[in-house]
Scaffold this motif. Structure first.
Motif, PDB file in Angstrom:
ATOM      1  N   ASP A 238      44.690  45.067  27.975  1.00  0.00           N
ATOM      2  CA  ASP A 238      44.110  45.777  29.120  1.00  0.00           C
ATOM      3  C   ASP A 238      44.408  44.960  30.360  1.00  0.00           C
ATOM      4  O   ASP A 238      44.162  43.758  30.379  1.00  0.00           O
ATOM      5  CB  ASP A 238      42.588  45.891  28.968  1.00  0.00           C
TER       6      ASP A 238
ATOM      7  N   PHE B 245      45.562  48.534  40.476  1.00  0.00           N
ATOM      8  CA  PHE B 245      46.278  49.031  39.311  1.00  0.00           C
ATOM      9  C   PHE B 245      45.504  48.639  38.075  1.00  0.00           C
ATOM     10  O   PHE B 245      45.023  47.518  37.960  1.00  0.00           O
ATOM     11  CB  PHE B 245      47.687  48.427  39.231  1.00  0.00           C
ATOM     12  N   SER B 246      45.333  49.579  37.158  1.00  0.00           N
ATOM     13  CA  SER B 246      44.796  49.183  35.860  1.00  0.00           C
ATOM     14  C   SER B 246      45.454  50.038  34.792  1.00  0.00           C
ATOM     15  O   SER B 246      45.886  51.162  35.062  1.00  0.00           O
ATOM     16  CB  SER B 246      43.281  49.304  35.822  1.00  0.00           C
ATOM     17  N   GLY B 247      45.558  49.496  33.632  1.00  0.00           N
ATOM     18  CA  GLY B 247      46.219  50.218  32.558  1.00  0.00           C
ATOM     19  C   GLY B 247      46.239  49.405  31.292  1.00  0.00           C
ATOM     20  O   GLY B 247      45.523  48.407  31.148  1.00  0.00           O
ATOM     21  N   ARG B 248      47.045  49.870  30.385  1.00  0.00           N
ATOM     22  CA  ARG B 248      47.070  49.302  29.054  1.00  0.00           C
ATOM     23  C   ARG B 248      48.532  49.201  28.662  1.00  0.00           C
ATOM     24  O   ARG B 248      49.301  50.134  28.851  1.00  0.00           O
ATOM     25  CB  ARG B 248      46.329  50.298  28.144  1.00  0.00           C
TER      26      ARG B 248
ATOM     27  N   SER C  75      44.132  44.810  34.728  1.00  0.00           N
ATOM     28  CA  SER C  75      43.520  45.344  35.923  1.00  0.00           C
ATOM     29  C   SER C  75      43.753  44.340  37.045  1.00  0.00           C
ATOM     30  O   SER C  75      43.469  43.153  36.884  1.00  0.00           O
ATOM     31  CB  SER C  75      42.018  45.537  35.668  1.00  0.00           C
TER      32      SER C  75
ATOM     33  N   GLN D 276      56.182  51.569  31.691  1.00  0.00           N
ATOM     34  CA  GLN D 276      55.348  51.868  32.865  1.00  0.00           C
ATOM     35  C   GLN D 276      55.847  51.071  34.061  1.00  0.00           C
ATOM     36  O   GLN D 276      56.170  49.899  33.932  1.00  0.00           O
ATOM     37  CB  GLN D 276      53.912  51.423  32.633  1.00  0.00           C
TER      38      GLN D 276
END
Ligand SMILES: [Zn+2]
Ligand SMILES: [Zn+2]
Length: 153
Positions: free
Chosen positions: A42, A19-22, A44, A2
Motif C-alpha cells: 500500500d 497519490f495512493s494505491g496498491r 500513499s 500504473q
C-alpha cells in the motif's frame, strides 16, 4: 503498469497533490534474502514540484513481509513501514540520483526499487531477541538451555 503523471504538478509549482494505491512489487527472493514479501504494497504520498522542476514525494509504503530473524532464525510475518521521502530531478541535473525525462513515474517499478533500497539490513523477531546458544544452538527465547554456567567459568 500504473503511472503517475505529474505534468499538472509541474505546471503548478508548490501545489500539493496526492497519490495512493496498491502495487505488487516484483522482488525476487534473492533481492531481500532471506526475507520475502507476503503481499501487495500500500502506498500513499503527497507530491509537489518546486520552481526548478524537481518533484518531491512524501509519504509511506506499507508491505507485509515474511521476515527471518537475524539473530535466532525465527520466521514471522509483519508489516514493513517505509517512509517515502524522495526528490526526483529533471534529467539535466547530473548530480541527482533520481531523475525523470518524461513527467511520469512508473509506480510499480519505482516502488519496487524503493523497497529494495530501503529494506532493513538487520531484522530481529523482537528487540530483545536472545538469539541462539553458541554452544548447543538452542533458541534462548524458549528458555535457558543450561549451558550458561559453563560459559561464565
Ligand atoms: Zn529472534
Ligand atoms: Zn546451550
Amino acid at each position: 503498469m500504473q503511472y503517475l503523471d505529474f505534468s499538472e504538478a509541474l505546471e503548478n509549482p508548490d501545489n500539493e497533490y496526492e497519490f495512493s494505491g496498491r502495487v505488487s512489487p516484483e522482488i525476487k527472493p534473492s533481492g531481500i534474502a532471506p526475507h520475502k514479501l507476503a503481499g501487495d504494497a500500500d502506498i500513499s504520498f503527497k507530491y509537489f514540484a518546486d520552481y526548478d522542476a524537481n518533484l518531491h514525494l512524501n509519504g509511506y509504503v506499507r508491505v507485509p513481509v515474511v521476515f527471518v530473524c537475524d539473530r535466532c532464525g525465527a520466521v514471522f510475518e509483519k508489516n514493513l513501514f517505509l517512509n517515502l521521502d524522495e526528490e526526483i530531478s529533471p534529467k539535466i541535473d547530473e548530480d541527482s540520483e533520481l531523475t525523470y525525462d518524461l513527467p511520469r513515474i512508473e509506480i510499480d517499478k519505482f516502488i519496487t526499487s524503493f523497497i529494495l533500497a530501503s529494506f532493513p539490513s538487520k531484522v530481529l523477531c523482537r528487540e530483545d531477541c536472545k538469539g541462539l546458544c553458541p554452544r548447543c544452538g538452542a533458541n534462548l527465547n524458549d528458555g535457558d538451555c543450561g549451558c550458561k554456567n559453563e560459559e561464565t567459568k
